[in-house]
Scaffold this active site. Structure first.
Site, PDB file in Angstrom:
ATOM      1  CD  GLU A 119      10.173  -4.685   5.030  1.00  0.00           C
ATOM      2  OE1 GLU A 119      11.004  -4.241   5.922  1.00  0.00           O
ATOM      3  OE2 GLU A 119       9.389  -5.614   5.308  1.00  0.00           O
ATOM      4  CG  HIS A 161       5.677  -8.960  10.753  1.00  0.00           C
ATOM      5  ND1 HIS A 161       5.471 -10.216  10.030  1.00  0.00           N
ATOM      6  CD2 HIS A 161       6.482  -8.149  10.245  1.00  0.00           C
ATOM      7  CE1 HIS A 161       6.154 -10.100   9.137  1.00  0.00           C
ATOM      8  NE2 HIS A 161       6.617  -8.788   9.026  1.00  0.00           N
ATOM      9  CG  HIS A 206       5.819  -6.112   5.086  1.00  0.00           C
ATOM     10  ND1 HIS A 206       6.485  -6.087   6.424  1.00  0.00           N
ATOM     11  CD2 HIS A 206       4.559  -5.328   5.295  1.00  0.00           C
ATOM     12  CE1 HIS A 206       5.648  -5.510   7.404  1.00  0.00           C
ATOM     13  NE2 HIS A 206       4.478  -5.198   6.577  1.00  0.00           N
TER      14      HIS A 206
END
Length: 264
Positions: A240, A156, A243
């Site tokens: 995830e 991120h 994601h």
């Protein structure tokens, strides 16, 4: 004679300098990529909703409903930022799912390094378990590093990763994905109860430590999001379902540190 010695000395110095340069360049060429961390340089980023005006924001780390239970360092405004390239690709995803009756709902996008550092400090404090019932009821907090739920670096922070879900425009609710964002457990894996490569639901919940499961409909909802993201240049994470990272991210070795706030 003195002049000849001087010329020889100058030649020796030049050769030595060149030799050092060659060695240095060779070392740099063979070394790992240099990690660059511009502190305030957000010039290659955009506010996500400027690029994707149909997106809904629920920035979990600006509020207190997250696994830490408090606002995360570096989140100064409830907005989302992405690199220009990632935002452009996400606009294509949005247009795609809009035709299917959905809108994108964003939980997180660019995350400053100080936010990641906050996660690391929290994970090291084994007494801070206020949000355990909501996000990691099946885990002891001491395993979060060992099982790689918390990292010292995050994709991120490179600016081209986004956490998101789908909002159903017909029901005016989030699409039921069979699990909450940031749930720490195998139930969050894209291959939980199915094969994400084929989109086939198998019902195999053997990875769940407590026998949790998701339905065929919930698995298909995850696949709708996954198919749209992969079709427009993103790649998935195997742990995830929410994601995704731009496959050709522009800053693969850069971990930015500027805060999350509106880009003007």
């Amino acid at each position: 004679m003195e002049k000849k010695k001087l010329l020889l000395l100058i030649g020796f110095i030049i050769a030595a300098v060149c030799s050092v340069c060659v060695i240095t360049c060779s070392v740099r060429k063979n070394a790992d990529p240099v990690v660059v961390s511009p502190t305030e340089d957000n010039s290659q980023f955009v506010t996500l909703t400027d690029a994707v005006p149909d997106a809904i924001l629920e920035i979990r780390y600006y509020g207190t409903y997250n696994f830490v239970g408090q606002r995360i360092d570096g989140y100064e405004e409830p907005t989302a930022l992405l690199t220009r390239q990632a935002a452009q690709a996400l606009r294509a995803v949005s247009d795609d799912v809009m035709q299917q009756g959905y809108r994108l709902k964003i939980y997180d996008a660019y995350r400053p390094q100080k936010g990641v550092d906050h996660f690391v400090r929290w994970a090291a404090d084994l007494k801070a378990t206020e949000m355990k019932p909501y996000f990691y009821p099946d885990l002891d907090k001491s395993v979060l590093f060992e099982q790689e739920y918390i990292y010292e670096k995050s994709g991120h922070t490179r600016g081209s990763t986004v956490d998101l879900t789908l909002f159903d425009m017909n029901t005016e609710k989030e699409l039921d994905m069979g699990g909450t964002f940031d749930w720490f457990g195998p139930e969050s894996h894209p291959d939980f109860c199915g094969n994400p490569e084929t989109g086939q639901y198998t019902g195999d919940n053997s990875k769940s430590p407590t026998g949790r499961s998701i339905t065929a409909e919930q698995f298909e909802h995850r696949m709708i999001l996954r198919r749209a993201m992969l079709a427009h240049g993103f790649k998935a994470l195997d742990s995830e379902w929410w994601h995704f990272t731009l496959r050709d991210e522009p800053f693969p070795d850069t971990y930015f540190t500027f805060p999350v706030k509106q880009i003007k």
